[in-house]
Write a protein that holds these residues in place. Structure first.
Motif, PDB file in Angstrom:
ATOM      1  N   TRP A   1       0.838  -1.201   0.000  1.00 40.84           N
ATOM      2  CA  TRP A   1       0.000   0.000   0.000  1.00 40.84           C
ATOM      3  C   TRP A   1       0.873   1.251   0.000  1.00 40.84           C
ATOM      4  N   GLN A   2       1.904   1.272   0.826  1.00 35.58           N
ATOM      5  CA  GLN A   2       2.799   2.426   0.873  1.00 35.58           C
ATOM      6  C   GLN A   2       3.510   2.617  -0.470  1.00 35.58           C
ATOM      7  N   ALA A   3       3.851   1.518  -1.132  1.00 37.49           N
ATOM      8  CA  ALA A   3       4.493   1.605  -2.448  1.00 37.49           C
ATOM      9  C   ALA A   3       3.539   2.219  -3.476  1.00 37.49           C
ATOM     10  N   VAL A   4       2.268   1.827  -3.438  1.00 37.11           N
ATOM     11  CA  VAL A   4       1.283   2.408  -4.358  1.00 37.11           C
ATOM     12  C   VAL A   4       1.120   3.891  -4.064  1.00 37.11           C
ATOM     13  N   ARG A   5       0.996   4.234  -2.795  1.00 38.36           N
ATOM     14  CA  ARG A   5       0.859   5.647  -2.417  1.00 38.36           C
ATOM     15  C   ARG A   5       2.042   6.466  -2.931  1.00 38.36           C
TER      16      ARG A   5
ATOM     17  N   VAL B   1      -9.466   2.666  -7.943  1.00 39.23           N
ATOM     18  CA  VAL B   1      -9.542   1.640  -6.915  1.00 39.23           C
ATOM     19  C   VAL B   1      -8.181   0.958  -6.780  1.00 39.23           C
ATOM     20  N   VAL B   2      -7.694   0.905  -5.553  1.00 32.83           N
ATOM     21  CA  VAL B   2      -6.457   0.170  -5.260  1.00 32.83           C
ATOM     22  C   VAL B   2      -6.895  -1.128  -4.598  1.00 32.83           C
ATOM     23  N   ASP B   3      -6.994  -2.165  -5.422  1.00 32.22           N
ATOM     24  CA  ASP B   3      -7.481  -3.455  -4.961  1.00 32.22           C
ATOM     25  C   ASP B   3      -6.328  -4.430  -4.746  1.00 32.22           C
ATOM     26  N   SER B   4      -6.665  -5.662  -4.417  1.00 28.01           N
ATOM     27  CA  SER B   4      -5.628  -6.678  -4.190  1.00 28.01           C
ATOM     28  C   SER B   4      -4.763  -6.897  -5.419  1.00 28.01           C
ATOM     29  N   ALA B   5      -5.361  -6.858  -6.608  1.00 30.10           N
ATOM     30  CA  ALA B   5      -4.585  -7.062  -7.838  1.00 30.10           C
ATOM     31  C   ALA B   5      -3.515  -5.987  -7.976  1.00 30.10           C
TER      32      ALA B   5
ATOM     33  N   GLU C   1      -0.696  -6.665  -5.392  1.00 29.81           N
ATOM     34  CA  GLU C   1       0.063  -7.915  -5.555  1.00 29.81           C
ATOM     35  C   GLU C   1       0.933  -7.925  -6.813  1.00 29.81           C
ATOM     36  N   SER C   2       0.884  -6.869  -7.599  1.00 26.67           N
ATOM     37  CA  SER C   2       1.672  -6.787  -8.830  1.00 26.67           C
ATOM     38  C   SER C   2       2.825  -5.802  -8.653  1.00 26.67           C
TER      39      SER C   2
ATOM     40  N   PRO D   1      -0.797  -1.853 -10.932  1.00 26.26           N
ATOM     41  CA  PRO D   1      -1.805  -1.259 -11.825  1.00 26.26           C
ATOM     42  C   PRO D   1      -3.144  -1.054 -11.112  1.00 26.26           C
ATOM     43  N   VAL D   2      -3.461   0.198 -10.842  1.00 29.10           N
ATOM     44  CA  VAL D   2      -4.713   0.521 -10.166  1.00 29.10           C
ATOM     45  C   VAL D   2      -5.870   0.433 -11.156  1.00 29.10           C
ATOM     46  N   LEU D   3      -7.061   0.234 -10.642  1.00 28.28           N
ATOM     47  CA  LEU D   3      -8.260   0.109 -11.468  1.00 28.28           C
ATOM     48  C   LEU D   3      -8.889   1.486 -11.650  1.00 28.28           C
TER      49      LEU D   3
END
Length: 143
Positions: free
Chosen positions: A23-27, A77-81, A84-85, A89-91
């Motif tokens: 999550w921190q990496a996506v942020r 949307v930041v989902d499990s997919a 986990e990648s 890739p956010v939705l």
């Protein structure tokens, strides 16, 4: 379920809670500067929802929870997919042209999508139809 919060800018909703590091990496990735340096403008327009109450919700369920008067053309949307990648890739969910249509995007390309859609410079389908074979938009001309 609680309606999503009012937002002046783009809503980014976390529905995947598989790991705090991811999550921190996506942020952090959502703040990566793209080629046109949109990052500062973009960060000011993003409202992040990080609430376990939304864990596991689908894009259709989230559409039903949008606040009245939400005017942004997309929901992210930041989902499990995404978590986990390695590409994260956010939705992206269309709220205007084909409400509910989705595709994934690497975080570095999200500012360009948000800005072009918000000023009606491009349409959702132009990005969605330009996604690679795996459904992820990585920019124009990357296929």
């Amino acid at each position: 379920m609680t309606v999503l919060p009012e937002a002046c800018g783009l809503l980014v909703v976390r529905t995947g809670f598989s790991g705090q590091d991811a999550w921190q990496a996506v942020r952090a990735a959502l703040g990566v500067t793209d080629e046109e340096s949109f990052v500062e403008e973009f960060q000011d327009e993003v409202e992040v929802v990080n609430d376990p109450a939304y864990a596991g919700l689908t894009s259709d369920q989230l559409l039903a929870l949008l606040p009245r008067g939400y005017t942004n053309p997309i929901l992210v949307v930041v989902d499990s997919a995404a978590l986990e990648s390695a590409e994260m890739p956010v939705l992206v969910v269309d709220l205007v042209e084909e409400r509910g249509r989705t595709f994934r995007v690497i975080p570095a390309e999200l500012p360009s999508i948000q800005i072009n859609l918000s000023i009606a410079n491009m349409d959702f389908f132009e990005f969605a139809d330009s996604a690679d074979a795996d459904g992820v938009f990585r920019g124009f001309g990357t296929s």
